[in-house]
Design an enzyme around this catalytic site. Structure first.
Site, short mmCIF file in Angstrom:
data_model
loop_
_atom_site.label_atom_id
_atom_site.label_comp_id
_atom_site.label_asym_id
_atom_site.label_seq_id
_atom_site.Cartn_x
_atom_site.Cartn_y
_atom_site.Cartn_z
N SER A 50 0.84 -1.19 0.00
CA SER A 50 0.00 0.00 0.00
C SER A 50 0.89 1.25 0.00
O SER A 50 1.75 1.38 -0.87
CB SER A 50 -0.95 -0.04 1.20
OG SER A 50 -2.04 0.83 1.04
N ARG A 97 -12.30 6.49 8.58
CA ARG A 97 -11.79 5.13 8.74
C ARG A 97 -12.83 4.10 8.32
O ARG A 97 -12.49 3.09 7.70
CB ARG A 97 -11.39 4.90 10.20
CG ARG A 97 -10.85 3.50 10.48
CD ARG A 97 -9.55 3.24 9.74
NE ARG A 97 -8.87 2.06 10.27
CZ ARG A 97 -7.69 1.63 9.85
NH1 ARG A 97 -7.08 2.28 8.88
NH2 ARG A 97 -7.12 0.57 10.39
N ASP A 134 -8.37 -7.41 -4.18
CA ASP A 134 -8.12 -6.01 -3.83
C ASP A 134 -8.96 -5.09 -4.71
O ASP A 134 -8.78 -5.04 -5.92
CB ASP A 134 -6.63 -5.70 -4.02
CG ASP A 134 -6.19 -4.39 -3.39
OD1 ASP A 134 -7.05 -3.53 -3.14
OD2 ASP A 134 -4.98 -4.24 -3.15
N HIS A 179 -7.82 -5.86 0.10
CA HIS A 179 -6.52 -5.18 0.16
C HIS A 179 -5.71 -5.60 1.38
O HIS A 179 -4.48 -5.74 1.32
CB HIS A 179 -6.75 -3.67 0.16
CG HIS A 179 -5.52 -2.84 0.20
ND1 HIS A 179 -4.59 -2.83 -0.82
CD2 HIS A 179 -5.04 -1.98 1.15
CE1 HIS A 179 -3.61 -2.00 -0.52
NE2 HIS A 179 -3.85 -1.48 0.68
N ASP A 180 -6.37 -5.79 2.50
CA ASP A 180 -5.68 -6.12 3.76
C ASP A 180 -5.14 -7.55 3.81
O ASP A 180 -4.59 -7.95 4.85
CB ASP A 180 -6.61 -5.91 4.95
CG ASP A 180 -6.56 -4.48 5.47
OD1 ASP A 180 -5.72 -3.70 4.99
OD2 ASP A 180 -7.37 -4.14 6.36
#
Length: 356
Positions: free
Chosen positions: A146, A215, A302, A331-332
């Site tokens: 990232s 967030r 992702d 993505h994580d």
């Protein structure tokens, strides 16, 4: 509103490097000096040939053995018995390195929204200052995902004589319109909070609602449709709240207690400026100039940095290799499936030994 407790965030083993020399920034600003929070693991060998630089993501810090703990250990990606691992908090962050929460020595107050605009290249320049202070002029492998992956790529473009090999993960060579729009929506959520006060809030008191909302929005892009469906579906708690709602609210509340709103804005703007081609002959030429070994990790699920962006990197970087992480985590996934990611890094390290 809530107060940040940095004492519970920054490791007791954190070290600090300070430079009193003015730091010229890419976009024309200047910092009168810089402080860098960093940590190291393992021992630097006599040849100084065992250095691994770990670059963290947006809300990360120098404590890589905490947020990427599955990568550490004997026989794993970051092996303290063999490697000398360095991870520093990036310029502009709030975990010990100079950023918006730092006191501006020229004014005597926190920088806040007056902190100058920075770029990924500025972050890399500060990392280079740190490494040179440690007597390091060659990095065996640079790894990051990232925002960390952006730093990895810029290391290769800016300091190819130092960058031995690169392993960027879940990243593109230039921030897409999709990512820029996501970042701006999150910044606007922060600005809409009445406690924002144009960025001049008490640095120890957060504009809680805005940062939490930012967030929550981000968490929707860090995972994926399949992950949310499998994990939450339409399940509800006894109080009637959907479990998916409860999850993102919890993630928002957690960040508020450990991060800073001005920092969030500073770093997401730096990410938006990410473009390997900026100021160089062309985007294609910049990637084509990366001659060191490069392995690119693409995460199939992702939605933030989709597969075609890593395929583009692999097509434009000569001799690079493209790996795929087929996991339904979004993505994580690089933080979740550390078993697979560690194995991939280990295989790359072994190949580097064979090639040398």
């Amino acid at each position: 509103m809530t107060r940040m407790d940095h004492r519970s965030i920054i490791s007791d083993t954190t070290q600090y490097f300070e430079s009193n020399e003015p730091l010229q920034l890419e976009l024309g600003g200047e910092l009168p000096g810089v402080r860098v929070a960093y940590r190291t693991w393992g021992t630097l060998n006599a040849e100084k040939s065992n250095v691994i630089l770990v670059c963290h993501a947006l809300t990360g810090n120098a404590d890589a053995d905490s947020w990427w703990c599955g990568m550490f250990g004997e026989g794993r990606a970051f092996d303290e018995t063999r490697d000398f691992i360095v991870c520093s908090n990036v310029l502009g962050s709030c975990y010990g390195t100079t950023g918006p929460m730092s006191v501006n020595p020229l004014s005597g107050r926190h920088y806040g929204p007056d902190f100058p605009r920075i770029t990924i290249r500025d972050m890399v320049n500060v990392q280079r200052l740190l490494l040179r202070s440690l007597g390091i002029d060659r990095i065996r492998l640079i790894v990051g995902a990232s925002l960390g992956g952006m730093q990895v790529l810029e290391w290769g473009a800016m300091y190819p004589e130092m960058a031995g090999a690169l392993m960027p993960m879940g990243v593109s060579g230039r921030h897409s319109a999709w990512c820029i729009a996501q970042s701006e929506a999150q910044r606007q959520a922060i600005a809409a909070d009445a406690e924002w006060q144009d960025g001049w809030y008490d640095p120890e008191v957060q504009p809680r609602k805005g940062l939490a909302a930012a967030r929550m929005m981000a968490m929707c892009t860090y995972r994926c449709f399949e992950n949310y469906q499998q994990r939450f579906g339409r399940k509800q708690r006894e109080d009637g709240l959907f479990e998916a709602e409860s999850y993102v609210r919890h993630q928002g509340d957690k960040l508020v207690g450990r991060f800073d709103a001005n920092t969030y804005i500073t770093l997401t703007r730096a990410m938006d400026m990410h473009d390997l081609g900026r100021g160089r002959d062309s985007y294609e030429a910049a990637l084509g100039a990366l001659k060191m070994p490069v392995e690119i990790l693409s995460i199939d699920s992702d939605v933030l940095y989709p597969r075609q962006e890593q395929e583009e990197l692999a097509r434009l970087i000569p001799g690079s290799r493209l790996l795929f992480l087929d996991e339904p985590y979004g993505h994580d996934a690089f933080l979740i499936d550390t078993e697979t990611v560690s194995r991939m890094v280990c295989e790359f390290k072994r190949q580097l030994i064979v090639d040398n």
